[in-house]
Write a protein that holds these residues in place. Structure first.
Motif, PDB file in Angstrom:
ATOM      1  N   ALA A 263     -14.984  62.344 -52.455  1.00 41.72           N
ATOM      2  CA  ALA A 263     -14.953  62.489 -53.903  1.00 41.72           C
ATOM      3  C   ALA A 263     -15.610  61.284 -54.575  1.00 41.72           C
ATOM      4  N   ALA A 264     -16.342  60.506 -53.784  1.00 42.15           N
ATOM      5  CA  ALA A 264     -16.954  59.294 -54.309  1.00 42.15           C
ATOM      6  C   ALA A 264     -17.771  59.613 -55.551  1.00 42.15           C
ATOM      7  N   GLY A 265     -17.527  58.839 -56.604  1.00 37.04           N
ATOM      8  CA  GLY A 265     -18.304  59.033 -57.821  1.00 37.04           C
ATOM      9  C   GLY A 265     -17.725  60.079 -58.757  1.00 37.04           C
ATOM     10  N   ARG A 266     -16.698  60.818 -58.290  1.00 38.13           N
ATOM     11  CA  ARG A 266     -16.127  61.867 -59.139  1.00 38.13           C
ATOM     12  C   ARG A 266     -14.880  61.347 -59.834  1.00 38.13           C
ATOM     13  N   ASP A 267     -14.753  61.626 -61.101  1.00 39.40           N
ATOM     14  CA  ASP A 267     -13.557  61.235 -61.870  1.00 39.40           C
ATOM     15  C   ASP A 267     -13.173  59.782 -61.590  1.00 39.40           C
ATOM     16  N   THR A 268     -14.111  58.890 -61.730  1.00 37.86           N
ATOM     17  CA  THR A 268     -13.817  57.511 -61.344  1.00 37.86           C
ATOM     18  C   THR A 268     -13.075  56.749 -62.430  1.00 37.86           C
ATOM     19  N   ARG A 269     -13.136  57.240 -63.655  1.00 39.41           N
ATOM     20  CA  ARG A 269     -12.507  56.518 -64.754  1.00 39.41           C
ATOM     21  C   ARG A 269     -11.054  56.927 -64.950  1.00 39.41           C
TER      22      ARG A 269
END
Length: 425
Positions: A263-269
RNA sequence: GGAGAGAUGGCAGAGUGGCCGAAUGCGCCCGCUUGCUAAGCGGGUGAGGGUUAAACCUCCCCGGGUUCGAAUCCCGGUCUCUCCGCCA
């Protein structure tokens, strides 16, 4: 795990089910190994029977006859062991493959490849419209000094957080409110092991397949759970329950750990996708009956909807499509709660029914009214997962000045506070 | 972490190489019986595979081994208990 007999008799149902779920598996290889194992096992058993018979006679034999028989049995025993070891290795392969066969989904599961094709069933509550510039949970969190992501990242890496002040209290409050709600519904409150053995992960069908998602403590070969479903559903594993114990309704509080591999880069915030959170999960063990477990599926869905209603949050319920179902799930309803900053309904709950897929792996059985031993059906649903639920909670309830409305039902858990005021700078 | 003991059917508890899938007691189920507050008597009562049904095979914590034959002997693992140490 599917019943091998069922696979043998309904290979097409299994194949079609796998296709609907977009899961690759080799039904033919299972059937082939099954017939080989059965053939060899029959051979082995008849040799064993012969040996048992002769061996029983040995003590009463004398002299040469005795020596002859022992000699013959030595040879027969070796033959039998050779066949048995073939059976064993083929059977191991068979069991390994059997674990990879997915549970066929229910007819009412919509076709589809991923969550984009889930079908909305209904929508409840009103999506708020703000006549001011809405703030996202990060900004609100800053105004209230509720979260700290920067320091968490330094200490613990990505996708971690500290909850502080009102943030910490809000999490404890929604969890406790939800637990009380479930206890009132007749569920037994449980605080469960967060670190479990491989068998529990396999028994609940997270393994094989989900190894990448779980944290493993290699020195001890234990796994951090991603949900209390794992210890709760495993709780009575290997037991034969009395009919009077069904349905068993359990409600477990745990921390949950997810590696979020891939899920790298997804919904990181922010608080949406994180490595650790707290969750209350409801689990039901019920008789082996399609209609009964469908009924409980509705019940656990309703329990969670009530929690969102208590929190005064708008949400919708979706019927999850084939491609978005897990290997063991027969049907799944997700509840998605409105998150203003994401401008979407996003998943906060997931209600699944499994038939006897998990209980077969776990050896979770009961004695029915006729005295017959049968596998239970299992179901589960999120009651609440925090801090993810704090996103809709504070975003939907924000006021123009950044203060946050506390829903009526939550106030007793927040010391009676009805409005959270931002910290003064 | 160190030392020792143990794990048998729903429970308690026998069983140290064949007569043991396993005594006995309790519990539970079925039947009978009795007027005296509940008992007595008889029978049944683990799971999985296999078969039309049987036969038959497997399981005495788990996994290996020795043996013609293992609940029983040997090795490894898991769990429980006791003592010591440490500790929220």
């Amino acid at each position: 795990m599917l019943d091998l007999k069922f696979v043998r008799q309904n290979p097409d149902v299994v194949r079609d089910g796998a296709i609907k779920k977009h899961i690759a598996c080799d039904v033919d290889q299972v059937l082939k190994l099954d017939s080989e194992v059965r053939k060899l096992r029959a051979e082995s058993e008849s040799k064993k029977a012969e040996q048992n018979k002769a061996t029983k006679a040995i003590p009463s034999l004398q002299g040469d006859e005795k020596m002859e028989t022992i000699k013959a049995m030595k040879a027969l025993g070796a033959e039998q062991k050779a066949i048995e070891s073939q059976v064993k290795s083929l059977d191991e392969e068979l069991q390994r493959l059997l674990l990879t066969l997915p549970n066929p989904p229910a007819a009412e599961v919509p076709d589809g490849k991923d969550d984009l094709e889930n079908v909305e069933m209904r929508s409840e509550g009103t999506i708020p419209t703000f006549d001011f510039d809405q703030r996202d949970h990060l900004e609100l969190g800053q105004m209230h000094d509720m979260f700290d992501f920067e320091r968490a990242a330094r200490i613990a890496g990505s996708r971690t957080y500290f909850l502080k002040n009102a943030g910490a209290l809000l999490e404890l409050s929604v969890l406790r409110m939800s637990m009380d709600h479930m206890v009132a519904k007749g569920f037994s409150p449980m605080i469960v092991p967060n670190l479990v053995r491989r068998e529990a992960m396999e028994g609940t069908a997270y393994f094989p397949g989900g190894e990448d998602q779980a944290y493993c403590t290699e020195r001890d070969d234990l796994f951090l759970i991603g949900t209390a479903e794992v210890p709760l559903t495993s709780y009575r594993a290997g037991e034969i329950l009395d009919m009077s114990e069904l349905p068993t309704k359990l409600c477990g509080w745990s921390n949950c750990y997810r590696r979020e591999a891939g899920a790298a880069g997804r919904d990181t915030r922010g608080l949406y996708r994180i490595h650790q959170f707290q969750k209350i999960e409801q689990v039901i063990l019920c008789p082996n009956d399609e209609e009964i477990s469908k009924q409980f599926h509705q019940e656990i869905l309703k329990n969670s909807e009530e929690v969102l209603q208590m929190l005064e949050l708008p949400y919708r319920v979706v019927n999850v499509c084939g491609g978005d179902l897990g290997s063991g799930q027969v049907q799944k309803f997700d509840i998605e709660t409105w998150m203003p900053s994401r401008e979407s309904f996003s998943e906060t709950h997931s209600a699944s029914r499994f038939h006897d897929f998990q209980s077969r792996r776990l050896g979770l059985r009961y004695r029915d009214a006729e005295g017959k031993v049968r596998f239970c059906h299992t179901l589960n649903n999120t009651v609440i997962a925090s801090p993810r639920v704090l996103i809709p909670l504070i975003e939907n309830h924000q006021q123009e000045d950044g203060s946050i409305h506390i829903p009526q039902a939550l106030r007793p858990y927040m010391g009676g506070v009805s409005l959270l005021e931002p910290k003064k700078k």
